[in-house]
Write a protein that holds these residues in place. Structure first.
Motif, PDB file in Angstrom:
ATOM      1  N   VAL A 116       0.836  -1.200   0.000  1.00 11.25           N
ATOM      2  CA  VAL A 116       0.000   0.000   0.000  1.00 11.25           C
ATOM      3  C   VAL A 116       0.867   1.246   0.000  1.00 11.25           C
ATOM      4  CG1 VAL A 116      -1.592   1.363   1.412  1.00 11.25           C
ATOM      5  CG2 VAL A 116      -2.023  -1.053   1.054  1.00 11.25           C
ATOM      6  N   ALA A 117       1.910   1.236   0.809  1.00 12.72           N
ATOM      7  CA  ALA A 117       2.799   2.404   0.861  1.00 12.72           C
ATOM      8  C   ALA A 117       3.444   2.657  -0.499  1.00 12.72           C
ATOM      9  CB  ALA A 117       3.861   2.196   1.934  1.00 12.72           C
ATOM     10  N   SER A 118       3.922   1.590  -1.135  1.00 11.40           N
ATOM     11  CA  SER A 118       4.566   1.743  -2.451  1.00 11.40           C
ATOM     12  C   SER A 118       3.569   2.225  -3.496  1.00 11.40           C
ATOM     13  CB  SER A 118       5.174   0.407  -2.873  1.00 11.40           C
ATOM     14  OG  SER A 118       5.712   0.490  -4.180  1.00 11.40           O
ATOM     15  N   ALA A 119       2.361   1.621  -3.511  1.00 13.57           N
ATOM     16  CA  ALA A 119       1.360   2.010  -4.499  1.00 13.57           C
ATOM     17  C   ALA A 119       0.889   3.443  -4.277  1.00 13.57           C
ATOM     18  CB  ALA A 119       0.171   1.050  -4.433  1.00 13.57           C
ATOM     19  N   THR A 120       0.832   3.891  -3.038  1.00 12.66           N
ATOM     20  CA  THR A 120       0.407   5.258  -2.733  1.00 12.66           C
ATOM     21  C   THR A 120       1.437   6.268  -3.246  1.00 12.66           C
ATOM     22  OG1 THR A 120      -0.805   4.506  -0.783  1.00 12.66           O
ATOM     23  CG2 THR A 120      -0.218   6.837  -0.885  1.00 12.66           C
ATOM     24  N   LEU A 121       2.722   6.003  -3.006  1.00 10.48           N
ATOM     25  CA  LEU A 121       3.776   6.901  -3.494  1.00 10.48           C
ATOM     26  C   LEU A 121       3.759   6.990  -5.016  1.00 10.48           C
ATOM     27  CD1 LEU A 121       6.722   5.890  -1.112  1.00 10.48           C
ATOM     28  CD2 LEU A 121       5.356   8.004  -1.079  1.00 10.48           C
ATOM     29  N   LEU A 122       3.582   5.824  -5.682  1.00  4.25           N
ATOM     30  CA  LEU A 122       3.570   5.816  -7.141  1.00  4.25           C
ATOM     31  C   LEU A 122       2.382   6.592  -7.677  1.00  4.25           C
ATOM     32  CD1 LEU A 122       4.881   4.812  -9.746  1.00  4.25           C
ATOM     33  CD2 LEU A 122       3.474   2.733  -9.569  1.00  4.25           C
ATOM     34  N   ALA A 123       1.228   6.436  -7.052  1.00  3.34           N
ATOM     35  CA  ALA A 123       0.045   7.148  -7.519  1.00  3.34           C
ATOM     36  C   ALA A 123       0.204   8.653  -7.328  1.00  3.34           C
ATOM     37  CB  ALA A 123      -1.194   6.648  -6.763  1.00  3.34           C
ATOM     38  N   GLU A 124       0.806   9.092  -6.222  1.00  7.06           N
ATOM     39  CA  GLU A 124       1.018  10.521  -5.989  1.00  7.06           C
ATOM     40  C   GLU A 124       2.038  11.090  -6.983  1.00  7.06           C
ATOM     41  OE1 GLU A 124       2.106  10.755  -1.926  1.00  7.06           O
ATOM     42  OE2 GLU A 124       0.050  10.536  -1.158  1.00  7.06           O
ATOM     43  N   ARG A 125       3.087  10.318  -7.298  1.00  6.89           N
ATOM     44  CA  ARG A 125       4.102  10.778  -8.265  1.00  6.89           C
ATOM     45  C   ARG A 125       3.473  10.938  -9.644  1.00  6.89           C
ATOM     46  NH1 ARG A 125       7.439   6.916  -7.631  1.00  6.89           N
ATOM     47  NH2 ARG A 125       8.480   7.889  -5.852  1.00  6.89           N
ATOM     48  N   TYR A 126       2.667   9.944 -10.057  1.00  3.58           N
ATOM     49  CA  TYR A 126       2.023  10.034 -11.372  1.00  3.58           C
ATOM     50  C   TYR A 126       1.035  11.197 -11.426  1.00  3.58           C
ATOM     51  CZ  TYR A 126       3.872   5.619 -13.172  1.00  3.58           C
ATOM     52  OH  TYR A 126       4.681   4.620 -13.655  1.00  3.58           O
ATOM     53  N   LYS A 127       0.420  11.484 -10.285  1.00  2.90           N
ATOM     54  CA  LYS A 127      -0.526  12.594 -10.266  1.00  2.90           C
ATOM     55  C   LYS A 127       0.189  13.924 -10.535  1.00  2.90           C
ATOM     56  CE  LYS A 127      -4.072  14.734  -7.364  1.00  2.90           C
ATOM     57  NZ  LYS A 127      -4.758  14.700  -6.052  1.00  2.90           N
ATOM     58  N   ALA A 128       1.383  14.076  -9.938  1.00  6.28           N
ATOM     59  CA  ALA A 128       2.160  15.310 -10.172  1.00  6.28           C
ATOM     60  C   ALA A 128       2.645  15.402 -11.615  1.00  6.28           C
ATOM     61  CB  ALA A 128       3.342  15.369  -9.203  1.00  6.28           C
ATOM     62  N   ALA A 136       1.233   9.371 -18.974  1.00  6.64           N
ATOM     63  CA  ALA A 136      -0.063   9.162 -19.626  1.00  6.64           C
ATOM     64  C   ALA A 136      -1.168   8.976 -18.578  1.00  6.64           C
ATOM     65  CB  ALA A 136      -0.007   7.936 -20.540  1.00  6.64           C
ATOM     66  N   GLN A 137      -2.368   9.344 -18.974  1.00  2.00           N
ATOM     67  CA  GLN A 137      -3.527   9.200 -18.080  1.00  2.00           C
ATOM     68  C   GLN A 137      -3.734   7.740 -17.680  1.00  2.00           C
ATOM     69  OE1 GLN A 137      -5.541  11.720 -16.831  1.00  2.00           O
ATOM     70  NE2 GLN A 137      -6.515  10.104 -15.589  1.00  2.00           N
ATOM     71  N   GLN A 138      -3.471   6.853 -18.618  1.00  2.14           N
ATOM     72  CA  GLN A 138      -3.668   5.439 -18.347  1.00  2.14           C
ATOM     73  C   GLN A 138      -2.720   4.936 -17.270  1.00  2.14           C
ATOM     74  OE1 GLN A 138      -6.109   3.375 -19.714  1.00  2.14           O
ATOM     75  NE2 GLN A 138      -5.419   2.011 -18.064  1.00  2.14           N
ATOM     76  N   ASP A 139      -1.482   5.423 -17.309  1.00  5.65           N
ATOM     77  CA  ASP A 139      -0.518   5.009 -16.290  1.00  5.65           C
ATOM     78  C   ASP A 139      -0.946   5.481 -14.909  1.00  5.65           C
ATOM     79  OD1 ASP A 139       1.020   3.775 -18.198  1.00  5.65           O
ATOM     80  OD2 ASP A 139       2.276   5.554 -18.552  1.00  5.65           O
ATOM     81  N   TYR A 140      -1.477   6.695 -14.863  1.00  9.99           N
ATOM     82  CA  TYR A 140      -1.947   7.219 -13.567  1.00  9.99           C
ATOM     83  C   TYR A 140      -3.125   6.402 -13.060  1.00  9.99           C
ATOM     84  CZ  TYR A 140      -4.251  10.197 -10.160  1.00  9.99           C
ATOM     85  OH  TYR A 140      -4.855  10.667  -9.027  1.00  9.99           O
ATOM     86  N   ASP A 141      -4.056   6.077 -13.954  1.00 10.64           N
ATOM     87  CA  ASP A 141      -5.214   5.285 -13.547  1.00 10.64           C
ATOM     88  C   ASP A 141      -4.794   3.905 -13.044  1.00 10.64           C
ATOM     89  OD1 ASP A 141      -6.798   7.390 -14.241  1.00 10.64           O
ATOM     90  OD2 ASP A 141      -7.359   6.563 -16.218  1.00 10.64           O
ATOM     91  N   ASN A 142      -3.795   3.307 -13.703  1.00 14.80           N
ATOM     92  CA  ASN A 142      -3.312   1.994 -13.255  1.00 14.80           C
ATOM     93  C   ASN A 142      -2.671   2.077 -11.872  1.00 14.80           C
ATOM     94  OD1 ASN A 142      -4.184   0.848 -15.631  1.00 14.80           O
ATOM     95  ND2 ASN A 142      -2.183   0.983 -16.651  1.00 14.80           N
ATOM     96  N   ALA A 143      -1.982   3.175 -11.604  1.00 12.01           N
ATOM     97  CA  ALA A 143      -1.350   3.345 -10.300  1.00 12.01           C
ATOM     98  C   ALA A 143      -2.395   3.501  -9.195  1.00 12.01           C
ATOM     99  CB  ALA A 143      -0.419   4.550 -10.319  1.00 12.01           C
ATOM    100  N   VAL A 144      -3.460   4.259  -9.492  1.00 14.02           N
ATOM    101  CA  VAL A 144      -4.535   4.428  -8.511  1.00 14.02           C
ATOM    102  C   VAL A 144      -5.224   3.094  -8.247  1.00 14.02           C
ATOM    103  CG1 VAL A 144      -6.764   5.516  -8.076  1.00 14.02           C
ATOM    104  CG2 VAL A 144      -4.896   6.844  -9.059  1.00 14.02           C
ATOM    105  N   ALA A 145      -5.452   2.312  -9.314  1.00 16.97           N
ATOM    106  CA  ALA A 145      -6.087   0.996  -9.146  1.00 16.97           C
ATOM    107  C   ALA A 145      -5.198   0.051  -8.344  1.00 16.97           C
ATOM    108  CB  ALA A 145      -6.414   0.407 -10.517  1.00 16.97           C
ATOM    109  N   ALA A 146      -3.886   0.114  -8.598  1.00 17.80           N
ATOM    110  CA  ALA A 146      -2.964  -0.740  -7.850  1.00 17.80           C
ATOM    111  C   ALA A 146      -2.979  -0.383  -6.364  1.00 17.80           C
ATOM    112  CB  ALA A 146      -1.562  -0.601  -8.429  1.00 17.80           C
ATOM    113  N   ARG A 147      -3.125   0.918  -6.068  1.00 14.44           N
ATOM    114  CA  ARG A 147      -3.207   1.318  -4.670  1.00 14.44           C
ATOM    115  C   ARG A 147      -4.481   0.763  -4.014  1.00 14.44           C
ATOM    116  NH1 ARG A 147      -3.536   7.619  -3.585  1.00 14.44           N
ATOM    117  NH2 ARG A 147      -5.541   7.224  -4.620  1.00 14.44           N
ATOM    118  N   GLY A 148      -5.583   0.758  -4.769  1.00 14.12           N
ATOM    119  CA  GLY A 148      -6.824   0.205  -4.229  1.00 14.12           C
ATOM    120  C   GLY A 148      -6.718  -1.284  -3.958  1.00 14.12           C
ATOM    121  N   VAL A 149      -6.056  -2.003  -4.861  1.00 14.30           N
ATOM    122  CA  VAL A 149      -5.864  -3.445  -4.659  1.00 14.30           C
ATOM    123  C   VAL A 149      -5.018  -3.686  -3.421  1.00 14.30           C
ATOM    124  CG1 VAL A 149      -4.839  -5.530  -5.610  1.00 14.30           C
ATOM    125  CG2 VAL A 149      -6.181  -4.019  -7.082  1.00 14.30           C
TER     126      VAL A 149
END
Length: 388
Positions: A116-128, A136-149
């Motif tokens: 969860v910690a790793s997926a959260t950092l990745l999602a925040e980095r992609y958001k910036a 790409a938008q798709q990469d950001y969406d995948n990171a958010v989904a990975a954080r949810g999983v």
């Protein structure tokens, strides 16, 4: 002087009136005297009303201690037949496998939390980076989904840890209630199974204890009527009190209270269950004991007491008694007598205050005959009325 023939005629003339008088005297002697009977003058009175019922004792709470996990029984620290407290340890099932399961579940939870910690950092980095079109938008969406999983895996890991901790706790088998424990159904070294719900022991609460009484449906109907009319109280300070008698006839020293009457009639016996509650601090009453209970239902007013020797049953089974009227003649009276009070029948109807009932000499009289009456000695004070 008279000759012999004349003397014989004269003697007959003298003896004939005497003979006639003698015959009249024997007829007078044949008249029977008026028989004498002992009577009791009955008076309207009030007597305590009770109902006596058979029954058996039943524990208030019964807890069957069963295995909730699989394993080998290591120890049994309790003494069979002893009093145990709520939460007291009864058995120890081998906890080693369940400790290992708990450790494994905790490790999986830690791994999920790291993900969860790793997926959260990745999602925040992609958001910036997404704001400057660096990803790409798709990469950001995948990171958010990975954080949810990863977060879902954490929730699943926490549930697994909780389950493992619960199962580990089940290896310490404790008493669920305070009471007396019976014989152990398993020994040290025995293998118990949760799937088979292996019975290990039974704990019964003995103080207080129930007494389940059997009452005929007719008596139960009358009891419910008394409750509905307020004559008999099941709750509050005036609730019906119950006295208990043990199998040997001795009276149990502590009084009980009436709890309720069942609403179902047993079709096999035609009886309903009446339950009473008794304190049992010294465990004198044990489950399954046969007892008799006397329920105090108040006072029975406007009745008369007749000694049992003065009441008989006719061919149809009705209660009858012989009454001497004001003219000293005997008459048969049909009465309603369903209960006893000591050595007397309690007569609800059929007799009036001041009437005389024959209690001795019944065999010497018949209805319509005249009699002489002698008052019989008075008996003891009325005892509590018992229903039959």
């Amino acid at each position: 002087m008279m000759n012999p023939a004349q003397r014989a005629v004269t003697a007959c003339a003298v003896l004939l009136p005497l003979a006639i008088a003698g015959c009249g005297g024997s007829k007078a002697a044949a008249v029977l005297p008026i028989p004498e009977v002992s009577v009791v003058t009955v008076h309207t009175t009030s007597v305590p009303l009770t109902t006596q019922l058979p029954g058996r004792t039943t524990p208030v709470t019964v807890a069957q201690v069963r295995a909730r996990v699989d394993g080998i029984v290591l120890t049994r620290p309790f003494k069979e037949g002893a009093d145990v407290g709520s939460g007291q340890q009864l058995y120890q099932i081998d906890p080693a496998p369940y400790r290992a399961m708990l450790a494994s579940a905790e490790a999986m939870l830690a791994n999920a939390e790291a993900a969860v910690a790793s997926a959260t950092l990745l999602a925040e980095r992609y958001k910036a980076l997404l704001a400057g079109n660096g990803v790409a938008q798709q990469d950001y969406d995948n990171a958010v989904a990975a954080r949810g999983v990863a977060e879902a895996n954490v929730a699943s890991g926490k549930a697994a840890v909780q389950t493992a901790r619960i199962n580990l706790g089940y290896t310490n088998v404790v008493s669920p209630i305070k009471g007396r424990i019976g014989p152990s159904a398993v020994t040290q070294g025995a293998y118990v199974q949760a799937s088979a719900a292996t019975l290990m022991a039974t704990v019964q609460q003995l103080d207080p204890i129930y007494v389940d009484l059997n009452q005929s449906s007719v008596q139960g109907l009358q009891l419910r009527r008394d409750v509905a009319s307020g004559k008999l109280k099941l709750t509050g300070p005036g609730r019906a009190r119950v006295t208990l008698f043990l199998e040997d006839g001795t009276q149990y020293p502590l009084p009980g209270s009436l709890e309720f009457t069942d609403v179902t009639v047993d079709p096999g016996t035609g009886a309903v269950t009446v339950r009473a509650l008794f304190p049992n601090p010294k465990a004198v009453l044990l489950p399954g004991m046969f007892v008799r209970a006397r329920i105090a239902e108040g006072m029975n007013d406007n009745v008369v007491l007749v000694p049992q020797v003065g009441v008989t049953r006719d061919a149809s089974g009705k209660a009858t008694t012989l009454v001497v009227g004001p003219d000293n003649k005997v008459s048969v009276r049909t009465i309603q007598a369903l209960r006893t009070s000591g050595t007397d029948w309690v007569v609800d109807s059929g007799l009036n205050d001041g009437e005389k009932v024959i209690v001795a000499g019944v065999q010497k009289v018949k209805p319509g005959a005249a009699v002489k009456t002698v008052e019989a000695p008075s008996g003891p004070a009325p005892a509590p009325v018992a229903s039959n």
